[in-house]
Write a protein that holds these residues in place. Sequence first.
Motif, PDB file in Angstrom:
ATOM      1  N   ASP A 109      12.191  12.831  25.374  1.00 13.84           N
ATOM      2  CA  ASP A 109      12.421  14.272  25.224  1.00 13.84           C
ATOM      3  C   ASP A 109      13.592  14.770  26.070  1.00 13.84           C
ATOM      4  O   ASP A 109      14.044  15.896  25.895  1.00 13.84           O
ATOM      5  N   LYS A 110      14.078  13.953  26.988  1.00 14.93           N
ATOM      6  CA  LYS A 110      15.204  14.357  27.841  1.00 14.93           C
ATOM      7  C   LYS A 110      16.535  13.761  27.381  1.00 14.93           C
ATOM      8  O   LYS A 110      17.565  14.004  28.007  1.00 14.93           O
ATOM      9  N   LEU A 111      16.534  12.982  26.291  1.00 19.61           N
ATOM     10  CA  LEU A 111      17.781  12.411  25.784  1.00 19.61           C
ATOM     11  C   LEU A 111      18.667  13.509  25.221  1.00 19.61           C
ATOM     12  O   LEU A 111      18.172  14.442  24.582  1.00 19.61           O
ATOM     13  N   ARG A 112      19.966  13.390  25.428  1.00 20.23           N
ATOM     14  CA  ARG A 112      20.926  14.379  24.953  1.00 20.23           C
ATOM     15  C   ARG A 112      22.203  13.697  24.476  1.00 20.23           C
ATOM     16  O   ARG A 112      22.631  12.692  25.054  1.00 20.23           O
ATOM     17  N   ILE A 113      22.835  14.249  23.459  1.00 18.59           N
ATOM     18  CA  ILE A 113      24.155  13.790  23.038  1.00 18.59           C
ATOM     19  C   ILE A 113      25.109  14.017  24.212  1.00 18.59           C
ATOM     20  O   ILE A 113      25.050  15.049  24.874  1.00 18.59           O
TER      21      ILE A 113
END
Length: 129
Positions: free
Chosen positions: A103-107
Amino acid sequence: MTEPRKLPVPQGNPETAPFWEAARQGKFMIKRCTACGEPHFFPRSICPFCFSDKTEWEQSSGEATIYTFSLMRKSPTGPYAIAYVTLKEGPSLQTNIVDCDMDKLRIGQKVKVVWKPTDGAPLPFFTPA
């Protein structure tokens, strides 16, 4: 407690053998064309940019940035994140992002290579840096 998923053994060939041998030493290798200077991944002897056969192995830093990703929340093996990452050296590759809070992954997030054991050479994945 569930047993960790067993990863498949990489099936190499003579062209990719140096990649898998380096993987056993924890090194992530890419190819660079000496004719046009472009780095590429997956490793192959013919440059995908200029079609020269003048390519050589080069160790990657293993540092990358998430270009895009998708979360697979329902799977027989459990949730996972699949992504395209762009290596610091330039090439992009498809991989899984592991050992993280999905849930903390970001582009644009920085990631680094991490090796997961198999019964053969370890497999490269990426994890937040």
